[in-house]
Design a protein around this motif. Structure first.
Motif, PDB file in Angstrom:
ATOM      1  N   PHE A  27     -10.186  19.673 -28.866  1.00 30.44           N
ATOM      2  CA  PHE A  27      -9.575  19.332 -30.162  1.00 30.44           C
ATOM      3  C   PHE A  27      -8.562  20.397 -30.561  1.00 30.44           C
ATOM      4  O   PHE A  27      -7.454  20.078 -30.999  1.00 30.44           O
ATOM      5  CB  PHE A  27     -10.643  19.188 -31.255  1.00 30.44           C
ATOM      6  N   ALA A  30      -5.355  20.038 -28.468  1.00 26.84           N
ATOM      7  CA  ALA A  30      -4.521  18.903 -28.895  1.00 26.84           C
ATOM      8  C   ALA A  30      -3.775  19.249 -30.176  1.00 26.84           C
ATOM      9  O   ALA A  30      -2.575  18.979 -30.300  1.00 26.84           O
ATOM     10  CB  ALA A  30      -5.380  17.654 -29.095  1.00 26.84           C
ATOM     11  N   ALA A  56      -0.897  16.468 -25.590  1.00 21.49           N
ATOM     12  CA  ALA A  56      -1.875  16.093 -26.612  1.00 21.49           C
ATOM     13  C   ALA A  56      -2.487  14.732 -26.289  1.00 21.49           C
ATOM     14  O   ALA A  56      -3.701  14.541 -26.423  1.00 21.49           O
ATOM     15  CB  ALA A  56      -1.221  16.067 -27.994  1.00 21.49           C
ATOM     16  N   LEU A  57      -1.668  13.793 -25.826  1.00 22.38           N
ATOM     17  CA  LEU A  57      -2.175  12.470 -25.432  1.00 22.38           C
ATOM     18  C   LEU A  57      -3.162  12.597 -24.276  1.00 22.38           C
ATOM     19  O   LEU A  57      -4.189  11.911 -24.247  1.00 22.38           O
ATOM     20  CB  LEU A  57      -1.017  11.543 -25.045  1.00 22.38           C
ATOM     21  N   ILE A  60      -6.457  13.864 -25.691  1.00 19.38           N
ATOM     22  CA  ILE A  60      -7.158  12.791 -26.408  1.00 19.38           C
ATOM     23  C   ILE A  60      -7.752  11.795 -25.413  1.00 19.38           C
ATOM     24  O   ILE A  60      -8.876  11.324 -25.596  1.00 19.38           O
ATOM     25  CB  ILE A  60      -6.219  12.108 -27.422  1.00 19.38           C
ATOM     26  N   LEU A  63     -10.884  13.339 -24.143  1.00 18.26           N
ATOM     27  CA  LEU A  63     -11.954  13.208 -25.139  1.00 18.26           C
ATOM     28  C   LEU A  63     -12.528  11.792 -25.117  1.00 18.26           C
ATOM     29  O   LEU A  63     -13.744  11.602 -25.173  1.00 18.26           O
ATOM     30  CB  LEU A  63     -11.429  13.545 -26.536  1.00 18.26           C
ATOM     31  N   ASP A  64     -11.647  10.804 -25.030  1.00 17.57           N
ATOM     32  CA  ASP A  64     -12.073   9.409 -24.988  1.00 17.57           C
ATOM     33  C   ASP A  64     -12.898   9.124 -23.738  1.00 17.57           C
ATOM     34  O   ASP A  64     -13.942   8.472 -23.804  1.00 17.57           O
ATOM     35  CB  ASP A  64     -10.854   8.489 -25.064  1.00 17.57           C
ATOM     36  N   TYR A  83      -9.627   7.378 -31.283  1.00 15.67           N
ATOM     37  CA  TYR A  83      -8.772   7.984 -30.259  1.00 15.67           C
ATOM     38  C   TYR A  83      -7.623   7.048 -29.888  1.00 15.67           C
ATOM     39  O   TYR A  83      -6.480   7.496 -29.722  1.00 15.67           O
ATOM     40  CB  TYR A  83      -9.578   8.347 -29.011  1.00 15.67           C
ATOM     41  N   CYS A  86      -5.095   7.244 -32.673  1.00 14.44           N
ATOM     42  CA  CYS A  86      -4.328   8.493 -32.587  1.00 14.44           C
ATOM     43  C   CYS A  86      -3.277   8.407 -31.484  1.00 14.44           C
ATOM     44  O   CYS A  86      -2.123   8.822 -31.683  1.00 14.44           O
ATOM     45  CB  CYS A  86      -5.256   9.677 -32.325  1.00 14.44           C
ATOM     46  N   GLN A  87      -3.662   7.846 -30.354  1.00 18.51           N
ATOM     47  CA  GLN A  87      -2.712   7.719 -29.248  1.00 18.51           C
ATOM     48  C   GLN A  87      -1.544   6.812 -29.627  1.00 18.51           C
ATOM     49  O   GLN A  87      -0.383   7.142 -29.356  1.00 18.51           O
ATOM     50  CB  GLN A  87      -3.421   7.192 -27.997  1.00 18.51           C
ATOM     51  N   VAL A 105      -2.089  12.594 -37.493  1.00 17.03           N
ATOM     52  CA  VAL A 105      -2.997  12.715 -36.350  1.00 17.03           C
ATOM     53  C   VAL A 105      -3.669  14.087 -36.350  1.00 17.03           C
ATOM     54  O   VAL A 105      -4.877  14.190 -36.106  1.00 17.03           O
ATOM     55  CB  VAL A 105      -2.256  12.442 -35.025  1.00 17.03           C
ATOM     56  N   LEU A 109      -7.669  14.821 -36.226  1.00 14.64           N
ATOM     57  CA  LEU A 109      -8.269  15.632 -35.165  1.00 14.64           C
ATOM     58  C   LEU A 109      -8.974  16.857 -35.731  1.00 14.64           C
ATOM     59  O   LEU A 109     -10.043  17.243 -35.238  1.00 14.64           O
ATOM     60  CB  LEU A 109      -7.208  16.047 -34.141  1.00 14.64           C
TER      61      LEU A 109
END
Length: 126
Positions: A27, A30, A56-57, A60, A63-64, A83, A86-87, A105, A109
């Motif tokens: 986090f 990102a 950053a994408l 994320i 994380l997903d 997520y 956010c993307q 975003v 986050l």
């Protein structure tokens, strides 16, 4: 790109950090990339802005991918949806060079990341 000492430090850091703490670090990474991308928009360095938003994408997406739908249930589903949101917002921000969307975003986050950090902290106290 990185010195051998820096690589050794990062390897040690990753190997000695819990999975939960790695999530918090993701986090933070990102957010850092997104903060830097806003600066690049102001500097009109659009290539580097795109690179930073892409990083950053990627974070994320990681994380997903780390979500466990079986164990996480509804929470994992909600995080997955967040997520994805956010993307999609970051893709729009990248196209429009919109720092307000990036801030939106970043705010999300930060809230999720701080919640994870609080959970980790409270579990250490038990």
């Amino acid at each position: 790109m990185y010195s051998s000492a820096a690589k050794a430090y990062f390897k040690t850091k990753v190997n000695t950090t819990s999975q939960e703490e790695i999530v918090v670090l993701l986090f933070e990474a990102a957010i850092k990339f997104l903060e830097q991308s806003k600066i690049k928009i102001q500097e009109k360095d659009f290539q580097e802005k795109g690179n930073l938003i892409s990083k950053a994408l990627d974070v994320i997406a990681e994380l997903d991918a780390s979500l466990n739908a079986e164990k996480g249930g509804e929470l994992a589903q909600n995080l997955h949806a967040l997520y994805l949101f956010c993307q999609s917002r970051l893709l729009m921000a990248n196209l429009k060079m919109d720092t307000e969307i990036i801030d939106e975003v970043i705010t999300m986050l930060k809230k999720i990341g701080s919640a994870f950090a609080e959970i980790i902290q409270s579990s250490k106290l038990k």
